[in-house]
Design an enzyme around this catalytic site. Sequence first.
Site, PDB file in Angstrom:
ATOM      1  N   ALA A 118     -68.949  -4.830 -14.606  1.00  0.00           N
ATOM      2  CA  ALA A 118     -67.866  -3.860 -14.151  1.00  0.00           C
ATOM      3  C   ALA A 118     -68.019  -2.798 -13.008  1.00  0.00           C
ATOM      4  CB  ALA A 118     -67.264  -3.096 -15.319  1.00  0.00           C
ATOM      5  N   GLY A 150     -66.656  -1.743 -10.159  1.00  0.00           N
ATOM      6  CA  GLY A 150     -65.838  -0.772  -9.760  1.00  0.00           C
ATOM      7  C   GLY A 150     -65.560   0.394 -10.740  1.00  0.00           C
ATOM      8  N   ASP A 151     -65.788   0.167 -12.083  1.00  0.00           N
ATOM      9  CA  ASP A 151     -65.777   1.268 -13.065  1.00  0.00           C
ATOM     10  C   ASP A 151     -67.081   2.148 -12.967  1.00  0.00           C
ATOM     11  OD1 ASP A 151     -63.208   1.006 -14.765  1.00  0.00           O
ATOM     12  OD2 ASP A 151     -64.028  -1.127 -15.070  1.00  0.00           O
ATOM     13  N   LEU A 152     -68.249   1.303 -12.983  1.00  0.00           N
ATOM     14  CA  LEU A 152     -69.635   1.809 -12.845  1.00  0.00           C
ATOM     15  C   LEU A 152     -69.652   2.739 -11.650  1.00  0.00           C
ATOM     16  CD1 LEU A 152     -71.703  -1.099 -14.294  1.00  0.00           C
ATOM     17  CD2 LEU A 152     -70.680   0.658 -15.588  1.00  0.00           C
ATOM     18  N   GLY A 162     -67.666   5.864 -11.983  1.00  0.00           N
ATOM     19  CA  GLY A 162     -68.372   6.859 -12.900  1.00  0.00           C
ATOM     20  C   GLY A 162     -69.221   7.686 -12.439  1.00  0.00           C
TER      21      GLY A 162
END
Length: 400
Positions: free
Chosen positions: A167, A169-171, A174
């Site tokens: 993932a 994009g999420d990481l 973050g």
Amino acid sequence: MTKKLPLEGVKVLEMGNFVAAPFAGKIFAEFGAEVIKIEEPTSGDPLRNWRLMHGNTSIWWYVQARNKKSITVNLRKSEGQNIVKQLVKKVDVVLENFKPGTLEKWGLSYEELKKINPSIIMTRISGYGQTGPYRDKAGFGSVAEAIGGLRYLTGYPDRPPVRVGIAIGDLVAGMYAVIGTLMALHVRDKDAEKRGQLIDVALYESVFSLLEGMLPEYVLTGVVRERSGSTLPGVAPSNTYECKDGKHVVIGGNSDNIFQRLMKTIGREDIANDPRYSNNQGRAENVEFIDSVIESWTKKHTLEEVLTMLDDALVPAGPIYSIKDIVNDVQYKERDMLLPVKLEDGKECLFPGIVPKLSDTPGEMKWIGPKLGEHNEEIYMGLLGYSHGQLKKLKKEGVI
């Protein structure tokens, strides 16, 4: 004497689910911040039930929520919203990744929370940011990778775009959330009035920020970078090559001096000394020829033989590891990247080590992802001063 962790004394209230905000919270917790994670009372963060399970708990959850304190709050109830406001008085950072407008609907906007605590830093992660025509669209990391330009580049030119295996994009979002929050803490601590601020992290912008020089390249030349498989466009040689035993090696021979060493190692001094290939531009224009020369050599040797020769020549090269390969690698073991952990049922496991490594104040893993509401009494009674009777009442009413 136990070394002090770098974020010791910082309190973070995490109001987020799934990946982006919880990944940011994980980094804070690994380096000593007290991360209080708010979860919905009945089932908690949906990540608790994602991917492979150990009993009734996601194995990923154990990692993503390590060092965090879990409390339950029903944010849809006014009493739950009031609990958040009480917690905001006690913390430095609020970290969230709800759809824009959700916290406003609950009376928990940044404008409202800074009235309670002017020093509060609110870090908001969403698909498209808190402003703009797309702010109200539903947004997940997978879509952000698409609209952010990454998926267009991922795969082979004759096939549809594909996703990276994690993932990403999420990481990345973050990590930007962590960077932004740390900068805001630095500014606040230097400010005479200790004023906080709002950090707005958009998933698609986080992905877009990774696109190297593509924007000005397009504006100035009209070139749209396309999918290129395993190659690094415009940089040569840098590719994946098959070996005699059917395994693959990644070789990065794309600096001028390294390219010469590579060519001499594979017995092609004629190419090493050819002025046409003396710089990257010339090599990039002849990349197919150079790649064919390299692979004709790698196919004559096993992966181990290739790596030994290239290591001796100081040419960057490496195998393509699966997680099974990683577990058996001496470099990972030597640098404490495979942390032994014993789960509650006595099962032995390995968890990823802490990144980055600080010489004097390194991060550490204290406990695995907690049970749902495991820290209710500690936070409600110890931090907020509630009584057992109040907790019992709130639980009966479905507030916690």
